[in-house]
Scaffold this motif. Structure first.
Motif, PDB file in Angstrom:
ATOM      1  N   HIS A  55     -62.060 -74.159 -13.003  1.00  0.00           N
ATOM      2  CA  HIS A  55     -62.661 -75.086 -14.256  1.00  0.00           C
ATOM      3  C   HIS A  55     -62.958 -74.204 -15.405  1.00  0.00           C
ATOM      4  O   HIS A  55     -62.719 -74.386 -16.657  1.00  0.00           O
ATOM      5  CB  HIS A  55     -63.538 -76.188 -13.967  1.00  0.00           C
ATOM      6  CG  HIS A  55     -63.150 -77.118 -13.005  1.00  0.00           C
ATOM      7  ND1 HIS A  55     -62.278 -78.133 -13.208  1.00  0.00           N
ATOM      8  CD2 HIS A  55     -63.492 -77.320 -11.652  1.00  0.00           C
ATOM      9  CE1 HIS A  55     -61.926 -78.899 -12.276  1.00  0.00           C
ATOM     10  NE2 HIS A  55     -62.765 -78.360 -11.271  1.00  0.00           N
ATOM     11  N   HIS A  56     -63.681 -73.034 -15.218  1.00  0.00           N
ATOM     12  CA  HIS A  56     -63.988 -72.206 -15.987  1.00  0.00           C
ATOM     13  C   HIS A  56     -63.959 -70.638 -15.961  1.00  0.00           C
ATOM     14  O   HIS A  56     -64.424 -70.006 -16.818  1.00  0.00           O
ATOM     15  CB  HIS A  56     -65.840 -72.294 -15.995  1.00  0.00           C
ATOM     16  CG  HIS A  56     -66.187 -73.732 -15.925  1.00  0.00           C
ATOM     17  ND1 HIS A  56     -66.218 -74.547 -17.130  1.00  0.00           N
ATOM     18  CD2 HIS A  56     -66.697 -74.633 -15.050  1.00  0.00           C
ATOM     19  CE1 HIS A  56     -66.733 -75.686 -16.985  1.00  0.00           C
ATOM     20  NE2 HIS A  56     -66.838 -75.867 -15.632  1.00  0.00           N
ATOM     21  N   GLY A  57     -63.228 -70.323 -15.145  1.00  0.00           N
ATOM     22  CA  GLY A  57     -62.751 -68.831 -15.003  1.00  0.00           C
ATOM     23  C   GLY A  57     -61.939 -68.383 -16.249  1.00  0.00           C
ATOM     24  O   GLY A  57     -61.220 -69.277 -17.032  1.00  0.00           O
ATOM     25  N   TYR A 118     -51.391 -62.940 -14.001  1.00  0.00           N
ATOM     26  CA  TYR A 118     -52.804 -63.323 -14.630  1.00  0.00           C
ATOM     27  C   TYR A 118     -52.555 -63.085 -15.985  1.00  0.00           C
ATOM     28  O   TYR A 118     -52.288 -62.322 -16.910  1.00  0.00           O
ATOM     29  CB  TYR A 118     -53.809 -62.277 -13.714  1.00  0.00           C
ATOM     30  CG  TYR A 118     -54.201 -62.444 -12.445  1.00  0.00           C
ATOM     31  CD1 TYR A 118     -55.329 -63.447 -12.393  1.00  0.00           C
ATOM     32  CD2 TYR A 118     -53.285 -62.451 -11.407  1.00  0.00           C
ATOM     33  CE1 TYR A 118     -55.792 -63.788 -10.968  1.00  0.00           C
ATOM     34  CE2 TYR A 118     -53.685 -62.866 -10.215  1.00  0.00           C
ATOM     35  CZ  TYR A 118     -54.897 -63.714 -10.122  1.00  0.00           C
ATOM     36  OH  TYR A 118     -55.104 -64.238  -8.867  1.00  0.00           O
ATOM     37  N   VAL A 119     -53.691 -64.299 -16.652  1.00  0.00           N
ATOM     38  CA  VAL A 119     -53.540 -64.344 -17.975  1.00  0.00           C
ATOM     39  C   VAL A 119     -55.007 -64.746 -18.298  1.00  0.00           C
ATOM     40  O   VAL A 119     -55.682 -65.059 -17.651  1.00  0.00           O
ATOM     41  CB  VAL A 119     -52.355 -65.474 -18.510  1.00  0.00           C
ATOM     42  CG1 VAL A 119     -51.225 -65.114 -18.146  1.00  0.00           C
ATOM     43  CG2 VAL A 119     -52.722 -66.721 -18.167  1.00  0.00           C
ATOM     44  N   ASP A 120     -55.231 -64.541 -19.696  1.00  0.00           N
ATOM     45  CA  ASP A 120     -56.401 -64.888 -20.203  1.00  0.00           C
ATOM     46  C   ASP A 120     -56.222 -66.568 -20.557  1.00  0.00           C
ATOM     47  O   ASP A 120     -55.313 -66.915 -21.038  1.00  0.00           O
ATOM     48  CB  ASP A 120     -56.774 -64.280 -21.657  1.00  0.00           C
ATOM     49  CG  ASP A 120     -57.888 -64.954 -22.328  1.00  0.00           C
ATOM     50  OD1 ASP A 120     -59.175 -64.207 -21.686  1.00  0.00           O
ATOM     51  OD2 ASP A 120     -57.613 -65.521 -23.343  1.00  0.00           O
ATOM     52  N   ARG A 121     -57.307 -67.167 -19.946  1.00  0.00           N
ATOM     53  CA  ARG A 121     -57.032 -68.565 -20.174  1.00  0.00           C
ATOM     54  C   ARG A 121     -57.029 -69.156 -21.538  1.00  0.00           C
ATOM     55  O   ARG A 121     -56.275 -70.018 -21.837  1.00  0.00           O
ATOM     56  CB  ARG A 121     -58.318 -69.362 -19.451  1.00  0.00           C
ATOM     57  CG  ARG A 121     -58.583 -70.843 -19.526  1.00  0.00           C
ATOM     58  CD  ARG A 121     -59.687 -71.376 -19.101  1.00  0.00           C
ATOM     59  NE  ARG A 121     -60.089 -71.324 -17.873  1.00  0.00           N
ATOM     60  CZ  ARG A 121     -59.768 -72.076 -16.519  1.00  0.00           C
ATOM     61  NH1 ARG A 121     -59.104 -73.101 -17.034  1.00  0.00           N
ATOM     62  NH2 ARG A 121     -60.072 -71.735 -15.371  1.00  0.00           N
ATOM     63  N   ALA A 122     -57.929 -68.539 -22.517  1.00  0.00           N
ATOM     64  CA  ALA A 122     -57.788 -69.048 -23.745  1.00  0.00           C
ATOM     65  C   ALA A 122     -56.512 -68.630 -24.471  1.00  0.00           C
ATOM     66  O   ALA A 122     -55.894 -69.340 -25.372  1.00  0.00           O
ATOM     67  CB  ALA A 122     -59.135 -68.366 -24.533  1.00  0.00           C
ATOM     68  N   SER A 123     -56.063 -67.388 -24.316  1.00  0.00           N
ATOM     69  CA  SER A 123     -54.773 -67.005 -25.322  1.00  0.00           C
ATOM     70  C   SER A 123     -53.634 -67.091 -24.459  1.00  0.00           C
ATOM     71  O   SER A 123     -52.504 -67.069 -25.145  1.00  0.00           O
ATOM     72  CB  SER A 123     -55.024 -65.718 -25.610  1.00  0.00           C
ATOM     73  OG  SER A 123     -55.162 -64.746 -24.370  1.00  0.00           O
TER      74      SER A 123
END
Length: 143
Positions: A55-57, A118-123
């Protein structure tokens, strides 16, 4: 050298039940459910290792490649044991190999793989695998 596709060749095992709804009209687990078992086995391992916060990683993993070879049928009410190992651990991606074992069988009913990037959740931009995740994956790595 041991057979690369026996229970003993996998570093982590997770047993899951089949469900009535998993069976298709032909009386066996439908092929689409095998990918769900793969995903559940890997993500459950990561959650239990404390390296996946769904949910928040900040970093999350996208599946970018997947494959399954079906070797023998599975049907409700069988139990499935998913064997998981890491075949490749890169800087930004990991390739998991999974074997699905029906009940107490030592040879798999299905074998497959999938690749997480692996990716940045926001971008959604590719990032390095976090160090804690890398540490959790190392015990699963096979040569």
């Amino acid at each position: 050298m041991s057979n690369p596709n026996t229970r003993a060749s996998y570093k982590h095992l997770l047993t899951m039940p089949t469900r009535w709804m998993d069976n298709d009209i032909y009386g066996h687990v439908n092929n689409v459910n095998y990918y769900s078992f793969f995903d559940t086995a890997v993500n459950r391992y990561l959650i239990d290792a404390g390296v996946l916060d769904i949910h928040h990683g900040r970093e999350i993993a996208f599946v970018v490649e997947t494959q399954c070879n079906y070797l023998a049928p599975i049907a409700f009410p069988d139990s499935i044991t998913a064997g998981v190992r890491v075949a490749h651990l890169g800087t930004r991606s990991v390739r998991y190999e999974i074997g699905l074992f029906r009940n107490d069988a030592d040879t798999p009913a299905a074998v497959g793989h999938f690749v997480h990037v692996y990716v940045d959740r926001a971008s959604s931009q590719s990032v390095a695998i976090p160090e804690a995740t890398r540490a959790a994956l190392l015990p699963l790595l096979v040569s």
